[in-house]
Design an enzyme around this catalytic site. Structure first.
Site, PDB file in Angstrom:
ATOM      1  N   HIS A 118      54.582  16.996   6.042  1.00 19.93           N
ATOM      2  CA  HIS A 118      54.729  18.770   6.161  1.00 19.93           C
ATOM      3  C   HIS A 118      54.838  19.187   7.401  1.00 19.93           C
ATOM      4  CE1 HIS A 118      51.756  17.106   3.309  1.00 19.93           C
ATOM      5  NE2 HIS A 118      52.380  18.097   2.231  1.00 19.93           N
ATOM      6  N   ASP A 142      52.068  10.078  -1.994  1.00 16.35           N
ATOM      7  CA  ASP A 142      50.782  10.358  -1.974  1.00 16.35           C
ATOM      8  C   ASP A 142      50.009  11.268  -2.937  1.00 16.35           C
ATOM      9  OD1 ASP A 142      51.734  11.853  -0.012  1.00 16.35           O
ATOM     10  OD2 ASP A 142      51.016  10.726   1.529  1.00 16.35           O
ATOM     11  N   TYR A 150      63.016  23.817   1.409  1.00 21.01           N
ATOM     12  CA  TYR A 150      62.978  22.795   2.710  1.00 21.01           C
ATOM     13  C   TYR A 150      63.562  21.544   2.131  1.00 21.01           C
ATOM     14  CZ  TYR A 150      58.442  20.877   1.571  1.00 21.01           C
ATOM     15  OH  TYR A 150      57.212  20.113   0.766  1.00 21.01           O
TER      16      TYR A 150
HETATM   17  N1  LIG Z   1      41.623  10.122   2.508  1.00 24.83           N
HETATM   18  C1  LIG Z   1      42.846  10.687   1.950  1.00 24.83           C
HETATM   19  N2  LIG Z   1      43.708  10.669   2.654  1.00 24.83           N
HETATM   20  C2  LIG Z   1      44.900  11.311   2.319  1.00 24.83           C
HETATM   21  C3  LIG Z   1      44.985  11.983   1.092  1.00 24.83           C
HETATM   22  C4  LIG Z   1      43.585  12.317   0.461  1.00 24.83           C
HETATM   23  O1  LIG Z   1      43.587  12.822  -0.539  1.00 24.83           O
HETATM   24  N3  LIG Z   1      42.543  11.539   0.844  1.00 24.83           N
HETATM   25  N4  LIG Z   1      46.089  12.784   0.864  1.00 24.83           N
HETATM   26  C5  LIG Z   1      47.325  12.264   1.220  1.00 24.83           C
HETATM   27  C6  LIG Z   1      48.227  13.416   0.991  1.00 24.83           C
HETATM   28  S1  LIG Z   1      48.558  13.709  -0.686  1.00 24.83           S
HETATM   29  C7  LIG Z   1      49.205  13.612   1.987  1.00 24.83           C
HETATM   30  S2  LIG Z   1      50.330  14.658   1.608  1.00 24.83           S
HETATM   31  C8  LIG Z   1      49.108  12.926   3.274  1.00 24.83           C
HETATM   32  C9  LIG Z   1      49.568  14.008   4.456  1.00 24.83           C
HETATM   33  O2  LIG Z   1      49.502  13.077   5.625  1.00 24.83           O
HETATM   34  P1  LIG Z   1      50.621  13.375   6.674  1.00 24.83           P
HETATM   35  O3  LIG Z   1      51.866  13.413   6.237  1.00 24.83           O
HETATM   36  O4  LIG Z   1      50.270  12.117   7.805  1.00 24.83           O
HETATM   37  O5  LIG Z   1      50.051  14.889   7.284  1.00 24.83           O
HETATM   38  P2  LIG Z   1      50.953  16.057   7.681  1.00 24.83           P
HETATM   39  O6  LIG Z   1      50.087  17.220   7.805  1.00 24.83           O
HETATM   40  O7  LIG Z   1      52.175  16.219   6.821  1.00 24.83           O
HETATM   41  O8  LIG Z   1      51.491  15.584   9.039  1.00 24.83           O
HETATM   42  C10 LIG Z   1      52.206  16.497   9.828  1.00 24.83           C
HETATM   43  C11 LIG Z   1      52.417  16.269  11.199  1.00 24.83           C
HETATM   44  O9  LIG Z   1      53.558  16.742  11.694  1.00 24.83           O
HETATM   45  C12 LIG Z   1      53.331  17.808  12.826  1.00 24.83           C
HETATM   46  N5  LIG Z   1      54.127  18.645  12.889  1.00 24.83           N
HETATM   47  C13 LIG Z   1      54.035  19.801  12.243  1.00 24.83           C
HETATM   48  N6  LIG Z   1      55.041  20.555  12.534  1.00 24.83           N
HETATM   49  C14 LIG Z   1      55.709  20.310  13.402  1.00 24.83           C
HETATM   50  C15 LIG Z   1      56.953  20.735  14.083  1.00 24.83           C
HETATM   51  O10 LIG Z   1      57.499  21.573  13.758  1.00 24.83           O
HETATM   52  N7  LIG Z   1      57.315  19.744  14.902  1.00 24.83           N
HETATM   53  C16 LIG Z   1      56.798  18.516  15.159  1.00 24.83           C
HETATM   54  N8  LIG Z   1      57.354  17.820  16.142  1.00 24.83           N
HETATM   55  N9  LIG Z   1      55.678  18.184  14.778  1.00 24.83           N
HETATM   56  C17 LIG Z   1      55.250  18.965  13.712  1.00 24.83           C
HETATM   57  C18 LIG Z   1      51.803  17.935  12.746  1.00 24.83           C
HETATM   58  O11 LIG Z   1      51.381  18.236  13.906  1.00 24.83           O
HETATM   59  C19 LIG Z   1      51.240  16.562  12.040  1.00 24.83           C
HETATM   60  O12 LIG Z   1      50.928  15.764  13.082  1.00 24.83           O
HETATM   61  O13 LIG Z   1      47.647  12.672   3.239  1.00 24.83           O
HETATM   62  C20 LIG Z   1      47.187  11.824   2.676  1.00 24.83           C
HETATM   63  N10 LIG Z   1      46.000  11.077   3.067  1.00 24.83           N
HETATM   64  N1  LIG Z   2      43.745  23.781   2.271  1.00 21.44           N
HETATM   65  C1  LIG Z   2      44.764  22.508   2.248  1.00 21.44           C
HETATM   66  N2  LIG Z   2      45.228  22.744   1.015  1.00 21.44           N
HETATM   67  C2  LIG Z   2      46.111  21.835   0.709  1.00 21.44           C
HETATM   68  C3  LIG Z   2      46.425  20.716   1.482  1.00 21.44           C
HETATM   69  C4  LIG Z   2      45.417  20.651   2.757  1.00 21.44           C
HETATM   70  O1  LIG Z   2      45.414  19.569   3.328  1.00 21.44           O
HETATM   71  N3  LIG Z   2      44.816  21.520   2.897  1.00 21.44           N
HETATM   72  N4  LIG Z   2      47.036  19.964   1.024  1.00 21.44           N
HETATM   73  C5  LIG Z   2      48.334  19.972   0.130  1.00 21.44           C
HETATM   74  C6  LIG Z   2      48.795  18.716  -0.172  1.00 21.44           C
HETATM   75  S1  LIG Z   2      49.774  17.630   0.673  1.00 21.44           S
HETATM   76  C7  LIG Z   2      48.153  18.190  -1.643  1.00 21.44           C
HETATM   77  S2  LIG Z   2      49.101  16.855  -2.199  1.00 21.44           S
HETATM   78  C8  LIG Z   2      47.434  19.028  -2.314  1.00 21.44           C
HETATM   79  C9  LIG Z   2      46.376  18.056  -3.175  1.00 21.44           C
HETATM   80  O2  LIG Z   2      45.765  18.792  -4.278  1.00 21.44           O
HETATM   81  P1  LIG Z   2      44.936  17.770  -5.133  1.00 21.44           P
HETATM   82  O3  LIG Z   2      45.119  16.357  -5.119  1.00 21.44           O
HETATM   83  O4  LIG Z   2      44.558  18.618  -6.252  1.00 21.44           O
HETATM   84  O5  LIG Z   2      43.469  17.932  -4.109  1.00 21.44           O
HETATM   85  P2  LIG Z   2      42.233  16.926  -3.610  1.00 21.44           P
HETATM   86  O6  LIG Z   2      41.441  17.647  -2.707  1.00 21.44           O
HETATM   87  O7  LIG Z   2      42.802  15.624  -3.441  1.00 21.44           O
HETATM   88  O8  LIG Z   2      41.390  16.833  -5.025  1.00 21.44           O
HETATM   89  C10 LIG Z   2      40.974  17.744  -5.799  1.00 21.44           C
HETATM   90  C11 LIG Z   2      39.697  17.543  -6.472  1.00 21.44           C
HETATM   91  O9  LIG Z   2      39.348  16.189  -6.726  1.00 21.44           O
HETATM   92  C12 LIG Z   2      38.144  15.912  -6.877  1.00 21.44           C
HETATM   93  N5  LIG Z   2      37.824  14.442  -7.079  1.00 21.44           N
HETATM   94  C13 LIG Z   2      38.235  13.439  -6.109  1.00 21.44           C
HETATM   95  N6  LIG Z   2      38.069  12.233  -6.797  1.00 21.44           N
HETATM   96  C14 LIG Z   2      37.547  12.608  -7.983  1.00 21.44           C
HETATM   97  C15 LIG Z   2      37.549  11.762  -9.166  1.00 21.44           C
HETATM   98  O10 LIG Z   2      37.554  10.438  -9.098  1.00 21.44           O
HETATM   99  N7  LIG Z   2      37.413  12.322 -10.476  1.00 21.44           N
HETATM  100  C16 LIG Z   2      37.506  13.490 -10.465  1.00 21.44           C
HETATM  101  N8  LIG Z   2      37.476  14.153 -11.702  1.00 21.44           N
HETATM  102  N9  LIG Z   2      37.577  14.221  -9.367  1.00 21.44           N
HETATM  103  C17 LIG Z   2      37.837  13.907  -8.164  1.00 21.44           C
HETATM  104  C18 LIG Z   2      37.734  16.281  -5.446  1.00 21.44           C
HETATM  105  O11 LIG Z   2      36.381  16.638  -5.457  1.00 21.44           O
HETATM  106  C19 LIG Z   2      38.447  17.624  -5.375  1.00 21.44           C
HETATM  107  O12 LIG Z   2      37.703  18.846  -5.477  1.00 21.44           O
HETATM  108  O13 LIG Z   2      46.760  19.925  -1.799  1.00 21.44           O
HETATM  109  C20 LIG Z   2      47.739  20.604  -1.024  1.00 21.44           C
HETATM  110  N10 LIG Z   2      46.906  21.863  -0.440  1.00 21.44           N
HETATM  111 MO   LIG Z   3      50.228  15.659  -0.705  1.00 19.18          MO
END
Ligand SMILES: Nc1nc2c(c(=O)[nH]1)N[C@H]1C(S)=C(S)[C@@H](COP(=O)(O)OP(=O)(O)OC[C@H]3O[C@@H](n4cnc5c(=O)[nH]c(N)nc54)[C@H](O)[C@@H]3O)O[C@H]1N2
Ligand SMILES: Nc1nc2c(c(=O)[nH]1)N[C@H]1C(S)=C(S)[C@@H](COP(=O)(O)OP(=O)(O)OC[C@H]3O[C@@H](n4cnc5c(=O)[nH]c(N)nc54)[C@H](O)[C@@H]3O)O[C@H]1N2
Ligand SMILES: [Mo+4]
Ligand code: SF4
Ligand code: SF4
Ligand code: SF4
Ligand SMILES: [Ca+2]
Ligand SMILES: [Ca+2]
Lengths: 856, 279
Positions: free
Chosen positions: A135, A165, A395
């Site tokens: 992002h 992811d 985007y």
């Molecule tokens: N335990 C656990 N881990 C997870 C997840 C989970 O459910 N559980 N979810 C996963 C998911 S779905 C995702 S999408 C990933 C996301 O994980 P990442 O892809 O690592 O996270 P982002 O927030 O997309 O990272 C964006 C980075 O870009 C930088 N950035 C933002 N805007 C700009 C800019 O304009 N210029 C520059 N130079 N830098 C910028 C921000 O400061 C940040 O460091 O995390 C995953 N990790």
């Molecule tokens: N504020 C905020 N909003 C975001 C993001 C963020 O970083 N911050 N990230 C964005 C991104 S990149 C993504 S991919 C989406 C992710 O969106 P989601 O994948 O829908 O979000 P999560 O928070 O990973 O999970 C949703 C719910 O799943 C539950 N959960 C975890 N494990 C289990 C399980 O084994 N069984 C069941 N039934 N439930 C479970 C968690 O308790 C949580 O309430 O959100 C997006 N929106």
């Molecule tokens: Mo995601």
């Protein structure tokens, strides 16, 4: 007025007005419409008329932006690690330990451009790796898929490729039953808001908390729609180990399964439907294939185990009678299923059982007649009746990238905005989850995220690629990975390897990983540069994602203030390096950032409705809602009724239809396949991913007896409600004061771990005590929040800490910054994938006493 | 003369913190003299969101109570200060004068609600101003209300004579009983936060299989008189809410097909799950 200027800008949490006085931002507010803005749509349902308010909502972190723009953690000057000498000792082992000194832009850019040249000269193609977060600050111009891609393609680089992811189980699993490769296996959701409000009787939220995650980029636009559903008496069920915020706001039955057991519950629901005749036999016969095989497995004919509600109780700990009641309710009511905050997300899909869970979500809906009135995917988070024909790029359409391979530029935008194509000539790629292994082991492999077709995910790739150099330089964009990537101590250690000769980090803030670079290039936020964008319009793999919004709001993203300190826009930074390589002209085409904005404006449908001057002045345009007769049809209705696909999307690609164009799904049979023909072709005997969805116990769950003895608690790590991953966390901003985000103890803002009071009492832990969460992979210090929102045995701590603060040696000591991902498993869900399972994580927790004692 | 009215609906609040953060955005590093000086980066909660979690897993309820200064009618803080450091405007807004109050730390104690905060940096007591600087400038609502996404916060300007009937018609309550008169900030559904519940469920065994029992009548008695009656839902559950806490003994009677199938006493201390009645 009073010297205050009002600008517009945009964020991933909503468009905003920005008030600036004497060159300083004084306030940032949501956008409220004026009388000239287009009127909204109306939906008539069950005798009531619903229409959304004339404004845009914003996520909480948007309101904290002022404190983040002016944060003390902003990188304001180029810096060099004090013991890094590009012409002498590099001291790679001291990354993350030694401090920085300020250097001039000239010096910094010279080091970076010389290192780029040296890499290519001494090692050859493939030696420069680049990766970013998923992002970015908002805007089609600055987005990493735009400016960064153009630059990296221009120098030739080894890209870090992302695992899917957000979708995991959907991409590697569900896709094999219903196609939808373009959406990474997730659902399309056209017309579902209207259909749901008119027809549906119950919504099942399964691993779904849109009130926290906003789908993605949806701010609180869906909230009012869910409140309407409540008003209409549509029943709600929430299946989530955590009593999430959607459940708390809307009410309804909360079912709290043990994490990582989702497919046991799904199979038991199907069992009740089969044995009590509660499914749509006609639909199953006409629209699906392979049902008998799944049915026989569920009835125990294959393995001797009947998948009864009693059977699932042993796995999920949810009483059998409640599952029976749920199945009967679901089987007799027109039901929407909301799997994940966006239909096709959900923490459950990011676990060792995530593939099987997502597959069964599709199969359950197939049994109930997916696409019939009131029966569909979604939780009112997507599918508003906005205009899907008005073109404005998202985007992922790649902005100015010129990148026809790596973005969806060629789908819509290239034809409308001719630009120099850019192309990466290096064929070597790194799977993002295996970055550490590149430096620690020298080799790794992965499977691609390729949304073109179902088979796109089958082609294994390896590092090193034949004939390419090993990676020697890491051009890192952003600093999130310690907080977001699984088993992230690996990443910490990789940074200290001598195999990695040079690290440059281009970031806005001093986040966890940025402190491990040799040279730091300070970028500015989108409030300090020009851009243009529409909230939630991603394009590409999330086509028409703006249907989460009640109004399509397209904004000019004014340069509201000058870049702080010596920071520069990413575009300027890349341009100056490009100039040093004589690449200035092909990189910029001689266009300034504002000129690129205008080119993007001209490429869109905006010039038909508003002049550039008016758009610049007013700052936003609200796309009028289409006439009722022109609203997008309901997703899958065509399929349920056996018609040709009639949705406003070119997916699947024409060659992916089996019989005739637009007839049937993307699968080989064109039907919804309970038994997957693509898996039968690819790996029919894979025990990790059978051809039908089965219950395969987690490889790190309650059944792993030896591990459970040491680490008896199951930890889930959902997305942080008050930050977007690392981006809005910490940085001494307002978020530190949000009681449910971090907790202030002894002058330090600690990340939160949520724990049931029984588990806490057994460990002598009281509210807000500092505790150590640990397992063999690492140790994190958090403040405990005692809550009955979780079952005993389950703990909850969000991913996404921006801080990494090891109390001792980096990579080998406890972290008091809150990088929960130090603890999560680095392994892929199944071998034939490139995927993550952070929600399969066993830990132990104890009181944290000695600040100085080393963790695991 | 019109009066302002901020309505906080407990049922609609989801702790998103938009109100709290919008308040910080408006006041951090902005001096709005003579209304107030700027708010410090950390510590102050002019909009203080309280959380109440009740019950035990998995029978719980969670409610939030956003709590700004109430701008009380006949405000205690105004009465408690003799030298006009805190005053009430004719539209009801209560203001801490940043000049007159400078250095007077004990003014923090003038508010029985804890709504006044001490600013160490500029040595003044501070609190919610109802964003008077914006209202006086023609804004229709304060920042917190504008940012609230759920409709939990709404804002009105009403002629004084209509105020009372509006409050009655909409069932609004002020936070504190002992507080005299009304306040500009009034609550809807306050009982969700203040009152507690008794939940329970009804189940049966049929052919060796456990089932939830829907449609069972459950009666709640206190001292022999009927307090409330519920019908179990499809999960066999019932919930009596709106009960005052720490208040004595109740009797519950489960009636299935006109027969009393279970009857028991329960002492209510705080919200609880009574039992599963097997019938
Ligand atoms: N335990 C656990 N881990 C997870 C997840 C989970 O459910 N559980 N979810 C996963 C998911 S779905 C995702 S999408 C990933 C996301 O994980 P990442 O892809 O690592 O996270 P982002 O927030 O997309 O990272 C964006 C980075 O870009 C930088 N950035 C933002 N805007 C700009 C800019 O304009 N210029 C520059 N130079 N830098 C910028 C921000 O400061 C940040 O460091 O995390 C995953 N990790
Ligand atoms: N504020 C905020 N909003 C975001 C993001 C963020 O970083 N911050 N990230 C964005 C991104 S990149 C993504 S991919 C989406 C992710 O969106 P989601 O994948 O829908 O979000 P999560 O928070 O990973 O999970 C949703 C719910 O799943 C539950 N959960 C975890 N494990 C289990 C399980 O084994 N069984 C069941 N039934 N439930 C479970 C968690 O308790 C949580 O309430 O959100 C997006 N929106
Ligand atoms: Mo995601
Ligand atoms: S809440 Fe406290 S500070 Fe506010 S008006 Fe009432 S007494 Fe005064
Ligand atoms: S009315 Fe203004 S000062 Fe009071 S809490 Fe709301 S935003 Fe803060
Ligand atoms: S903004 Fe509204 S919903 Fe959010 S915490 Fe404040 S009152 Fe509650
Ligand atoms: Ca070459
Ligand atoms: Ca095909």
């Amino acid at each position: 007025k009073d010297g205050v200027k009002k600008y517009t800008n945009n964020t991933n949490g909503g468009p905003v007005f920005v008030y600036v006085k004497e060159g300083r931002i004084i306030r940032i507010t949501p956008i409220e419409f004026d009388d000239n803005d287009a009127p909204p749509w109306q939906i008539n349902a069950r005798g009531k008329t619903f229409t959304p308010p004339r404004r845009g909502t914003v996520n909480p972190y948007v309101l904290a932006l002022k404190s983040l723009i002016y944060s003390p953690d902003r990188l304001l000057y180029p810096m060099k690690r004090i013991d890094f000498d590009p012409d002498g000792e590099r001291n790679c082992q001291n990354r993350g330990i030694s401090g920085y000194e300020r250097i001039s832009w000239d010096e910094a850019l010279d080091i970076v451009s010389k290192e780029i040249q040296r890499m290519k000269r001494d090692y050859g193609p493939g030696s420069i790796m680049n990766g970013s977060g998923s992002h970015h600050t908002w805007g089609n111009l600055g987005y990493w898929l735009s400016t960064r891609n153009r630059f990296m393609n221009s120098i030739g680089y080894c890209p870090v490729v992302h695992n899917p992811d957000s979708w995991e189980g959907w991409y590697w699993g569900a896709m094999h039953h219903w196609g939808n490769s373009m959406r990474n296996g997730a659902s399309d959701t056209y017309g579902t808001v209207e259909d749901c409000l008119k027809e549906c009787e119950m919504i099942v939220f399964w691993s779904s908390d849109p009130e926290s995650t906003s789908g993605v980029y949806g701010a609180f636009e869906g909230t009012v729609r869910r409140q309407w559903a409540k008003e209409l008496g549509i029943e709600m069920v929430h299946i989530d180990p955590y009593y999430n915020h959607t459940a708390a706001l809307l009410g309804g039955k909360w079912i709290a399964p043990r994490p990582d057991t989702g497919n046991a519950m799904s199979l038991a629901i199907a069992y009740v439907w089969i044995t009590e005749d509660l499914y749509d036999k006609e639909y199953v016969a006409l629209r699906t294939t392979g049902f008998e095989k799944w049915r026989d497995y569920i009835l125990g004919l294959e393995d001797g185990i009947e998948k009864t509600p009693e059977w699932q109780e042993k796995e999920t700990e949810v009483p059998a009678r409640e599952i029976r009641a749920l199945a009967r309710k679901w089987g007799t009511r027109k039901t929407y299923l909301s799997p994940g905050g966006l239909a096709g997300f959900g923490g459950a899909c990011r676990s060792a059982t995530g593939i099987e869970w997502a597959r069964s979500m599709v199969c359950l809906m197939a049994m109930q007649g997916l696409g019939k009135p009131g029966i569909n995917m979604g939780g009112l988070q997507q599918g508003t009746p906005v205009d899907t024909h008005f073109f404005f790029p998202g985007y992922a359409e790649g902005g100015l990238s010129g990148d026809l391979d790596g973005t969806s530029l060629r789908v819509n935008l290239y034809q409308r905005m001719p630009q120099l194509p850019s192309m990466n000539t290096v064929a070597q790629m790194i799977p993002r989850l295996r970055i550490p292994e590149v430096f620690l082991n020298g080799s790794c492999e992965g499977y691609p995220t390729d949304p073109k077709t179902i088979e796109g995910q089958f082609k294994k790739f390896k590092y090193p690629a034949p004939g390419y150099s090993p990676v020697k330089m890491y051009y890192k964009y952003g600093g999130s990975h310690f907080g977001t990537m699984p088993e992230s101590n690996r990443y910490v250690k990789a940074y200290q390897s001598d195999n990695l000769e040079f690290v440059v980090n281009q970031s806005i803030w001093f986040e966890g990983e940025s402190k491990f670079a040799d040279v730091i290039l300070p970028a500015c936020t989108n409030f300090e540069r020009w851009d243009i964008g529409e909230t939630a319009n991603s394009g590409g793999y999330s086509h028409h994602q703006f249907t989460q919004w009640n109004h399509r709001i397209i904004t000019m993203q004014h340069k509201c203030i000058e870049p702080l300190g010596e920071s520069k826009s990413d575009y300027q930074i890349f341009l100056e390096i490009a100039k040093r390589l004589d690449l200035g002209a092909p990189f910029s085409e001689g266009s300034s950032e504002l000129e690129w904005c205008r080119r993007l404006f001209n490429a869109s449908d905006l010039p038909k409705v508003i002049s550039w001057q008016q758009f610049m002045k007013k700052g936003y345009y609200v796309v009028p809602a289409p006439d009722e007769s022109l609203r997008a049809p309901v997703s899958y209705r065509w399929f349920a009724e056996g018609r040709k696909k009639d949705l406003p999307e070119l997916s699947p690609l024409p060659s992916d239809y089996t019989e005739k164009w637009k007839s049937g799904l993307q699968t080989q049979s064109g039907k919804l396949e309970f038994e997957s023909s693509s898996l039968k072709r690819f790996a029919p005997d894979d025990p990790e991913r059978p051809t039908i969805s089965k219950y395969i116990p987690s490889w790190e769950g309650h059944g792993c007896k030896d591990l459970v003895e040491k680490y008896p608690l199951q930890m889930i790590s959902p997305h942080p409600r008050y930050s977007f991953h690392t981006m809005f966390d910490a940085k001494d901003g307002f978020m530190n004061d949000v009681k449910d985000h971090r907790i202030l103890k002894k002058g330090h803002y600690y990340w939160i771990v949520r724990i049931n009071p029984l588990d806490a009492a057994a460990r002598n832990i009281r509210q807000h005590d500092l505790v150590e969460i640990f397992n063999d992979r690492g140790s994190v210090i958090c403040a405990a929040q005692l809550t009955h929102r979780l079952p005993p045995g389950v703990v909850h701590s969000c991913e996404g800490s921006a801080r990494y603060e090891p109390v001792g040696e980096p990579g080998n000591s406890a972290d008091k910054g809150g990088c929960i991902n130090l603890l999560t498993p680095g392994k892929s869900i199944i071998k034939r994938s490139h995927s993550s399972a952070p929600n399969s994580c066993l830990v132990q927790i104890r009181l944290w006493k000695n600040e100085m004692s080393e963790g695991k | 003369m019109n009066k302002w009215l901020m309505i906080i609906d407990i049922e609609k609040c989801e702790n998103c913190n938009n109100c709290f953060l919008a308040c910080k955005d408006e006041h951090y590093q902005n001096d709005w003299k003579p209304y107030t000086l700027s708010q410090p980066l950390h510590g102050h909660r002019w909009m203080n969101i309280l959380t109440r979690e009740q019950g035990e897993f998995p029978y719980i309820s969670v409610t939030y109570l956003p709590k700004p200064c109430f701008h009380c009618e006949d405000a205690a803080c105004v009465r408690n200060t003799s030298k006009k450091e805190i005053y009430q405007r004719s539209d009801g807004i209560v203001v801490v004068d940043p000049e007159k109050a400078r250095g007077k730390r004990n003014l923090v104690k003038a508010c029985p609600q804890g709504a006044i905060w001490w600013n160490e940096e500029n040595q003044t007591p501070q609190k919610c101003t109802l964003c008077a600087h914006l209202l006086d400038d023609g804004w229709k609502a304060p920042r917190c209300v504008q940012a609230c996404p759920t409709g939990a916060l709404t804002f009105k300007s009403l002629p004084e004579e209509e105020l009372f009937s509006f409050i009655k018609a909409n069932d609004l309550e002020s936070f504190h009983k002992v507080m005299r008169g009304r306040s500009i900030v009034m609550y809807k559904n306050l009982s969700l936060y203040r009152k507690c519940f008794i939940a329970g469920s009804v189940a049966t065994r049929k052919n060796g299989v456990e089932e939830c029992v829907e449609g069972v009548t459950v009666e709640l008695f206190k001292n022999g008189s009927l307090v409330d009656q519920k019908i179990t839902d499809s999960f066999g559950e019932y919930r009596f809410s709106g009960l005052p806490e720490k208040r004595g003994k109740y009797q519950i009677r489960v009636i299935y097909q006109h027969k009393v199938t279970d009857e028991f006493d329960i002492e209510l201390v705080e919200s609880c799950f009574a039992k599963v009645s097997w019938i």
